[in-house]
Design an enzyme around this catalytic site. Structure first.
Site, PDB file in Angstrom:
ATOM      1  N   GLY A 165       0.797  -1.227   0.000  1.00 23.03           N
ATOM      2  CA  GLY A 165       0.000   0.000   0.000  1.00 23.03           C
ATOM      3  C   GLY A 165       0.829   1.276   0.000  1.00 23.03           C
ATOM      4  N   HIS A 208     -11.683  -6.459  -3.104  1.00 25.25           N
ATOM      5  CA  HIS A 208     -10.425  -7.111  -3.458  1.00 25.25           C
ATOM      6  C   HIS A 208     -10.699  -8.614  -3.467  1.00 25.25           C
ATOM      7  CE1 HIS A 208      -5.908  -7.786  -2.926  1.00 25.25           C
ATOM      8  NE2 HIS A 208      -6.454  -8.987  -2.824  1.00 25.25           N
ATOM      9  N   GLU A 275      -4.438 -10.915  -8.184  1.00 24.60           N
ATOM     10  CA  GLU A 275      -5.353 -10.041  -7.441  1.00 24.60           C
ATOM     11  C   GLU A 275      -6.201  -9.221  -8.406  1.00 24.60           C
ATOM     12  OE1 GLU A 275      -2.884  -9.349  -3.313  1.00 24.60           O
ATOM     13  OE2 GLU A 275      -2.824  -7.726  -4.795  1.00 24.60           O
ATOM     14  N   ARG A 308       4.295 -15.698  -5.063  1.00 24.82           N
ATOM     15  CA  ARG A 308       4.736 -16.405  -3.847  1.00 24.82           C
ATOM     16  C   ARG A 308       3.512 -16.953  -3.127  1.00 24.82           C
ATOM     17  NH1 ARG A 308       2.468 -12.577  -0.632  1.00 24.82           N
ATOM     18  NH2 ARG A 308       2.811 -10.431  -1.300  1.00 24.82           N
TER      19      ARG A 308
HETATM   20  P1  ADP Z   1       0.236  -3.166  -3.039  1.00 25.88           P
HETATM   21  O1  ADP Z   1       1.136  -3.915  -3.977  1.00 25.88           O
HETATM   22  O2  ADP Z   1       0.875  -1.938  -2.483  1.00 25.88           O
HETATM   23  O3  ADP Z   1      -0.395  -4.036  -1.998  1.00 25.88           O
HETATM   24  P2  ADP Z   1      -2.105  -3.283  -4.761  1.00 25.88           P
HETATM   25  O4  ADP Z   1      -2.053  -2.860  -6.164  1.00 25.88           O
HETATM   26  O5  ADP Z   1      -2.120  -4.756  -4.474  1.00 25.88           O
HETATM   27  O6  ADP Z   1      -0.931  -2.579  -3.952  1.00 25.88           O
HETATM   28  O7  ADP Z   1      -3.369  -2.647  -4.063  1.00 25.88           O
HETATM   29  C1  ADP Z   1      -3.609  -2.755  -2.691  1.00 25.88           C
HETATM   30  C2  ADP Z   1      -5.027  -2.352  -2.358  1.00 25.88           C
HETATM   31  O8  ADP Z   1      -5.302  -1.030  -2.819  1.00 25.88           O
HETATM   32  C3  ADP Z   1      -6.069  -3.199  -3.025  1.00 25.88           C
HETATM   33  O9  ADP Z   1      -6.327  -4.359  -2.301  1.00 25.88           O
HETATM   34  C4  ADP Z   1      -7.244  -2.257  -3.049  1.00 25.88           C
HETATM   35  O10 ADP Z   1      -7.861  -2.227  -1.799  1.00 25.88           O
HETATM   36  C5  ADP Z   1      -6.627  -0.924  -3.275  1.00 25.88           C
HETATM   37  N1  ADP Z   1      -6.637  -0.541  -4.722  1.00 25.88           N
HETATM   38  C6  ADP Z   1      -5.695  -0.826  -5.633  1.00 25.88           C
HETATM   39  N2  ADP Z   1      -6.030  -0.340  -6.835  1.00 25.88           N
HETATM   40  C7  ADP Z   1      -7.211   0.294  -6.689  1.00 25.88           C
HETATM   41  C8  ADP Z   1      -8.100   1.033  -7.557  1.00 25.88           C
HETATM   42  N3  ADP Z   1      -7.817   1.227  -8.833  1.00 25.88           N
HETATM   43  N4  ADP Z   1      -9.234   1.530  -7.018  1.00 25.88           N
HETATM   44  C9  ADP Z   1      -9.535   1.371  -5.726  1.00 25.88           C
HETATM   45  N5  ADP Z   1      -8.752   0.704  -4.860  1.00 25.88           N
HETATM   46  C10 ADP Z   1      -7.615   0.168  -5.324  1.00 25.88           C
END
Ligand code: ADP
Length: 718
Positions: A165, A208, A275, A308
């Site tokens: 995040g 998610h 994801e 992973r």
């Molecule tokens: P990280 O690699 O930092 O964990 P992610 O891309 O997996 O980042 O995103 C983490 C979280 O951020 C997701 O689970 C979701 O809750 C939120 N998120 C990511 N992209 C979006 C988006 N386009 N709109 C709304 N929420 C998002």
């Protein structure tokens, strides 16, 4: 064939990998840093190798040391767990070159998913639906901003190298674009040394949902259902469940197939997670997803692929019956997947929470220190606890503060939640703050129970974070009554113990009694014992930041005269309510009936160091069935007149800050006079003179930080 695995990780995931390796008769080598010499993962492995100092850069991220450890112990494979080196393509490549099997995908697959923007390009080509956005190379502010305007606000800025995040910020309006971009880039640069950004359409009511995929080295690929991880705090998962509730079979299978396409697009091997973001307005009950026969591919979007094993893999293990670590090992051994897609059956519902050492009522600040008490719910076929901690371990600031994952399984979601609540009620932790009570509130929330899930659920329910609410709960009269009862029982118990050990602790009257009778009688043993009448006893304590001072007649005539416990009865009045309390404290367990409700729970001292410094610990945790109630007994319960004459030591009972010094060197003081005030954990603690005297030396100035057991000042006789 793998015969010996080195686990390049620590904590619960290292323990979890070891568990499966043992079942498969594979020897295990743990690695550990200075901070982990006594850690559970070290004790659980067949062998352990020291790899460096506590900071992860010097140990768990030290590729050299880990490879060296694997070679020196003849490990033929390395399992990286999650975090640390698990998604480090260079490390995977290094293992490949050294002839050590890396239990995970090949380095080039990791590399292709390492950058979120490169991953998106690959997915676009594999026809995996993407969140509309810009993931190009031109990083000029104008281009990024134009992309944002074209797709319409709100948008989400994401660091291409991001994770956890960080480097991620929503932008709600054009005017704030530049400012937020600067912030996001700064965070990305600091966290990942790379500030390249991508811009995505921000979906404020998204879910998610992720898909577990598995591929072998022979081109076979399957998916093992999905997981919903929408309950997040600052984009970090808090609760995970499988399967994701409320999806139509058509949508589920469309996502599963897209995930497999994603894995195949990067020549994937092993366990991986794809994801997706799901449009919550359409996927939740109010939408029409569960009724539509044909999924609309635009309702789910690829976010990223984690190359992973995930933290939340146990929920998938429950519903699929597959041991994912065993599959990882088999695939690394070159074996084929044992189940085809058609043969994979998913059953029931599993739910997991991440139990953290953190204080939800103080902005979730990580809580470090010694865990003085730790018991988890007993494990059974449908309750699983994945942990790397035991009582007495320290939560250090070097690593992630996750204490355990608590996972339950049942045939329905409702039952899995109920079971999880029951399991959480059986977890008792003292010494560090935890999110345990908060987790219970989250999973009991009507919106969660109704599966109205979306990623901003916690942020949109600030009530869930309300400290005042929590404190109100803690300060319920019954808890106050239990705390009071404990304080009194402890006073009696300590005196009784002092009597038995013939140590100090008797008033002059008691001393003379002892000499006269030459033995122990209830007269000496129990301060409050009076013939035909109850003695009034008082206690002062702090509970949830509030000072309580309560007294009531205490009857100890019913004492069992048992040597290792104190029995007493009393009626305490709090406000307009009367609490009839009757019970026994044996030094560990408090058994008490409070207004006909029976309680039986452990009480643990939280100032372990203060105890070793020969003082009575002043901070305790009542592990009641509903809550861990922390109280601080004030003033320090040395008991009136308990201090030995001539005992001139004034030790800090805990790690604290000196906030005020009321005396000067050379001052005359009288017994009971306040000398200085310490502050620890936002509570004040006054150190008072144990006898009349002269202040000889003050060791610390106001403002100084002192360690538990530190000498604060010396007092000489006048
Ligand atoms: P990280 O690699 O930092 O964990 P992610 O891309 O997996 O980042 O995103 C983490 C979280 O951020 C997701 O689970 C979701 O809750 C939120 N998120 C990511 N992209 C979006 C988006 N386009 N709109 C709304 N929420 C998002």
């Amino acid at each position: 064939m793998i015969k010996k695995i080195l686990i390049a990780n620590r904590g619960e995931i290292a323990c979890r990998v070891i568990r499966t390796a043992k079942k498969m008769d594979i020897a295990t080598v743990a690695v550990y840093s200075d901070a982990d010499k006594q850690a559970l993962h070290v004790k659980s492995a067949d062998e352990a190798v020291y790899i460096g100092a506590a900071p992860s850069s010097e140990s768990y991220l030290n590729q050299e040391k880990i490879i060296e450890a694997a070679k020196s112990r003849g490990a033929d494979a390395i399992h990286p767990g999650y975090g640390f080196l698990s998604e480090n393509a260079d490390f995977a490549e290094r293992c490949e070159k050294e002839g050590i099997m890396f239990i995970g995908p090949r380095s080039h697959s990791i590399r292709s998913m390492g950058s979120k923007s490169a991953a998106k390009r690959i997915m676009e080509n594999a026809h995996v639906p993407l969140v509309p956005g810009y993931h190009g190379e031109d990083q000029s502010v104008e281009v990024l901003k134009r992309a944002a305007i074209d797709m319409g606000f709100p948008v989400l800025l994401k660091a291409v190298a991001g994770g956890g995040g960080r480097g991620m910020r929503p932008v709600f309006a054009e005017e704030e674009f530049e400012r937020v971009l600067v912030e996001a880039k700064r965070e990305a640069k600091n966290s990942f040394g790379n500030d390249v950004m991508l811009v995505e359409k921000y979906l404020p009511r998204a879910r998610h949902v992720e898909v577990q995929v598995f591929c072998d080295q022979h081109g076979n690929a399957v998916f093992l259902g999905d997981r919903d991880c929408s309950v997040q705090r600052r984009h970090q998962k808090v609760v995970e469940e499988a399967p994701a509730p409320g999806l139509s079979p058509a949508l589920r299978s469309a996502m599963g197939l897209a995930a497999v396409r994603a894995a195949q697009a990067i020549d994937y091997v092993g366990a991986g997670t794809v994801e997706f973001l799901l449009d919550a307005n359409r996927a939740n009950d109010e939408g029409d997803v569960s009724h539509s026969a044909e999924p609309d591919s635009s309702q789910f979007y690829f976010m990223e692929m984690n190359t992973r094993l995930q933290v939340e893999h146990p929920v998938t293990e429950y519903i699929s019956g597959v041991d994912l670590v065993a599959w990882q090992i088999n695939v690394a051994n070159g074996e084929r997947l044992t189940l085809s897609q058609e043969e994979i059956t998913l059953q029931g519902h599993a739910m997991e929470v991440r139990l953290y050492a953190e204080n939800p009522y103080q902005e979730f600040r990580p809580s470090t220190g010694t865990i003085s008490h730790l018991t988890f719910a007993p494990e059974d076929l449908a309750t699983r606890i994945d942990t790397g901690f035991e009582s007495g371990d320290a939560v250090s600031s070097y690593y992630d503060a996750m204490l355990a994952k608590v996972i339950t399984y049942a045939d329905t979601r409702e039952k899995a939640i109920e079971k999880l609540l029951r399991a959480l009620n059986l977890c008792k932790i003292a010494g560090v703050y935890t999110n345990l009570d908060w987790l219970k509130t989250v999973i009991a929330h009507p919106q969660f129970v109704a599966a109205q899930l979306y990623t901003n659920f916690l942020a949109d329910n600030p009530g869930l974070m309300d400290e005042a609410e929590h404190n109100k709960h803690l300060k319920q009269n019954v808890n106050v009554a239990l705390c009071w009862f404990f304080c009194i029982a402890k006073k009696l118990f300590d005196r009784q113990q002092a009597g038995f050990s013939m140590a100090a602790g008797f008033s002059m009257a008691e001393r003379s009694l002892k000499t006269q009778s030459g033995g122990l009688t209830p007269w000496q043993r129990l301060h409050a014992w009076r013939l035909n009448q109850s003695a009034h006893m008082g206690a002062e304590f702090i509970l949830a930041g509030e000072q309580f001072s309560l007294s009531a007649p205490v009857d100890t005539t019913n004492s069992h005269h048992h040597e290792a416990q104190t029995a007493m009865a009393s009626t305490l009045i709090i406000g307009n309510e009367r609490y009839h309390l009757e019970g026994v404290w044996d030094g560990e367990i408090l058994s008490v009936t409070c207004n006909e409700q029976d309680f039986r729970f452990p009480v643990v001292a939280l100032d372990a160091i203060a105890e070793t410094a020969n003082q009575t610990a002043s901070k305790y945790c009542l592990l009641t069935p509903a809550l861990a109630v922390e109280l601080q007994i004030t003033p320090a319960d040395h008991g009136e007149g308990d201090a030995e004459e001539g005992d001139a030591s004034y030790l800090a009972p805990m790690n604290a800050r000196v906030i005020e010094i009321m005396v000067e060197e050379g001052s005359d003081v009288v017994k009971g006079q306040a000398l200085l005030v310490l502050e620890a954990m936002k509570m004040e603690y006054t150190i008072s003179a144990k006898q009349d005297g002269v202040v000889e030396k003050i060791m610390y100035p106001a403002g100084a930080l002192v360690e538990a057991g530190a000498d604060l000042l010396t007092l000489g006789s006048q």
